[in-house]
Design a protein around this motif. Sequence first.
Motif, PDB file in Angstrom:
ATOM      1  N   LYS A 118       0.856  -1.186   0.000  1.00 33.65           N
ATOM      2  CA  LYS A 118       0.000   0.000   0.000  1.00 33.65           C
ATOM      3  C   LYS A 118       0.888   1.230   0.000  1.00 33.65           C
ATOM      4  N   GLY A 119       0.419   2.269  -0.689  1.00 36.73           N
ATOM      5  CA  GLY A 119       1.148   3.528  -0.678  1.00 36.73           C
ATOM      6  C   GLY A 119       1.101   4.212  -2.023  1.00 36.73           C
ATOM      7  N   ASP A 120       1.939   5.228  -2.158  1.00 34.64           N
ATOM      8  CA  ASP A 120       2.078   5.922  -3.430  1.00 34.64           C
ATOM      9  C   ASP A 120       2.673   4.934  -4.436  1.00 34.64           C
ATOM     10  N   PRO A 121       2.006   4.681  -5.564  1.00 37.83           N
ATOM     11  CA  PRO A 121       2.466   3.621  -6.473  1.00 37.83           C
ATOM     12  C   PRO A 121       3.919   3.748  -6.925  1.00 37.83           C
ATOM     13  N   ALA A 122       4.335   4.903  -7.416  1.00 35.54           N
ATOM     14  CA  ALA A 122       5.689   5.027  -7.953  1.00 35.54           C
ATOM     15  C   ALA A 122       6.744   4.798  -6.879  1.00 35.54           C
ATOM     16  N   HIS A 123       6.606   5.472  -5.757  1.00 30.92           N
ATOM     17  CA  HIS A 123       7.603   5.320  -4.699  1.00 30.92           C
ATOM     18  C   HIS A 123       7.601   3.907  -4.124  1.00 30.92           C
ATOM     19  N   THR A 124       6.429   3.325  -4.017  1.00 33.21           N
ATOM     20  CA  THR A 124       6.342   1.972  -3.478  1.00 33.21           C
ATOM     21  C   THR A 124       6.989   0.976  -4.436  1.00 33.21           C
ATOM     22  N   LEU A 125       6.788   1.159  -5.740  1.00 29.06           N
ATOM     23  CA  LEU A 125       7.424   0.268  -6.716  1.00 29.06           C
ATOM     24  C   LEU A 125       8.937   0.389  -6.676  1.00 29.06           C
ATOM     25  N   ILE A 126       9.457   1.593  -6.508  1.00 32.03           N
ATOM     26  CA  ILE A 126      10.912   1.763  -6.383  1.00 32.03           C
ATOM     27  C   ILE A 126      11.406   1.042  -5.135  1.00 32.03           C
ATOM     28  N   ASP A 127      10.681   1.172  -4.027  1.00 29.68           N
ATOM     29  CA  ASP A 127      11.058   0.468  -2.796  1.00 29.68           C
ATOM     30  C   ASP A 127      11.064  -1.039  -3.001  1.00 29.68           C
TER      31      ASP A 127
ATOM     32  N   VAL B 133       2.783   7.180 -13.063  1.00 32.79           N
ATOM     33  CA  VAL B 133       3.553   6.193 -12.305  1.00 32.79           C
ATOM     34  C   VAL B 133       4.762   5.735 -13.121  1.00 32.79           C
ATOM     35  N   SER B 134       4.536   5.392 -14.387  1.00 31.58           N
ATOM     36  CA  SER B 134       5.654   4.900 -15.198  1.00 31.58           C
ATOM     37  C   SER B 134       6.726   5.970 -15.377  1.00 31.58           C
ATOM     38  N   ASN B 135       6.318   7.212 -15.563  1.00 31.99           N
ATOM     39  CA  ASN B 135       7.283   8.297 -15.721  1.00 31.99           C
ATOM     40  C   ASN B 135       8.086   8.502 -14.435  1.00 31.99           C
ATOM     41  N   GLU B 136       7.424   8.450 -13.304  1.00 27.42           N
ATOM     42  CA  GLU B 136       8.128   8.613 -12.027  1.00 27.42           C
ATOM     43  C   GLU B 136       9.090   7.454 -11.783  1.00 27.42           C
ATOM     44  N   VAL B 137       8.653   6.229 -12.076  1.00 29.98           N
ATOM     45  CA  VAL B 137       9.533   5.068 -11.894  1.00 29.98           C
ATOM     46  C   VAL B 137      10.725   5.173 -12.828  1.00 29.98           C
ATOM     47  N   LEU B 138      10.476   5.564 -14.081  1.00 30.99           N
ATOM     48  CA  LEU B 138      11.556   5.713 -15.064  1.00 30.99           C
ATOM     49  C   LEU B 138      12.639   6.651 -14.545  1.00 30.99           C
ATOM     50  N   HIS B 139      12.235   7.768 -13.963  1.00 33.64           N
ATOM     51  CA  HIS B 139      13.208   8.763 -13.519  1.00 33.64           C
ATOM     52  C   HIS B 139      13.829   8.453 -12.153  1.00 33.64           C
TER      53      HIS B 139
ATOM     54  N   VAL C 196      14.517   0.569 -16.949  1.00 36.53           N
ATOM     55  CA  VAL C 196      13.062   0.478 -16.962  1.00 36.53           C
ATOM     56  C   VAL C 196      12.610   0.382 -18.406  1.00 36.53           C
ATOM     57  N   VAL C 197      11.855  -0.664 -18.713  1.00 39.63           N
ATOM     58  CA  VAL C 197      11.253  -0.831 -20.029  1.00 39.63           C
ATOM     59  C   VAL C 197       9.778  -0.501 -19.869  1.00 39.63           C
ATOM     60  N   ILE C 198       9.315   0.456 -20.683  1.00 40.12           N
ATOM     61  CA  ILE C 198       7.914   0.871 -20.604  1.00 40.12           C
ATOM     62  C   ILE C 198       7.187   0.375 -21.845  1.00 40.12           C
ATOM     63  N   VAL C 199       6.140  -0.406 -21.618  1.00 48.98           N
ATOM     64  CA  VAL C 199       5.313  -0.926 -22.687  1.00 48.98           C
ATOM     65  C   VAL C 199       4.189   0.081 -22.911  1.00 48.98           C
ATOM     66  N   LYS C 200       4.153   0.630 -24.118  1.00 46.37           N
ATOM     67  CA  LYS C 200       3.160   1.646 -24.440  1.00 46.37           C
ATOM     68  C   LYS C 200       2.024   1.036 -25.240  1.00 46.37           C
ATOM     69  N   PRO C 201       0.838   1.646 -25.146  1.00 44.59           N
ATOM     70  CA  PRO C 201      -0.284   1.128 -25.923  1.00 44.59           C
ATOM     71  C   PRO C 201      -0.092   1.407 -27.410  1.00 44.59           C
ATOM     72  N   VAL C 202      -0.589   0.509 -28.229  1.00 44.96           N
ATOM     73  CA  VAL C 202      -0.557   0.706 -29.670  1.00 44.96           C
ATOM     74  C   VAL C 202      -1.848   1.438 -30.014  1.00 44.96           C
ATOM     75  N   ASP C 203      -1.746   2.507 -30.811  1.00 47.81           N
ATOM     76  CA  ASP C 203      -2.960   3.254 -31.150  1.00 47.81           C
ATOM     77  C   ASP C 203      -3.848   2.428 -32.089  1.00 47.81           C
TER      78      ASP C 203
END
Length: 147
Positions: A87-96, A124-130, A136-143
Amino acid sequence: MKVLLPVDGSELSMEAVRLALRMRREGMHLSAVLANVQEPASLYEMLVAHDPDVIDHVSAEAGLHALQPARDMLDAAGVDYECEVAKGDPAHTLIDISERFACDMVIMGARGASALRSAMLGSVSNEVLHASTVPVVIVKPVDAEGV
């Protein structure tokens, strides 16, 4: 290589799991950490529940439920993995989680937010990336046109 796979129940997070499995089929030796981050209970939820243990239990169950499709995919592929519901802020928690489990890489989905929205609100993905100290590999949606 230990890979953190954040799973929120979305199709895009499942696509990140599929990418990890493709990388494995192409020869990468990997194990995974499946992670789901639940946001803290709202004031309304705390008032209605009257018992913090009930909220914690429901939150943990929701996280495990969100992880189940990814667990099924990894089980079918014979990939070793660990699960973490937090539980927590998603980006910071994922880094932890990434640091605590000594992950070598993060593979995660990104929402299709506009550049302006992403710049103003962040994601979240942008915060984790930085913030991540590992790739960090980011999977983006295909339009809709597949471009």
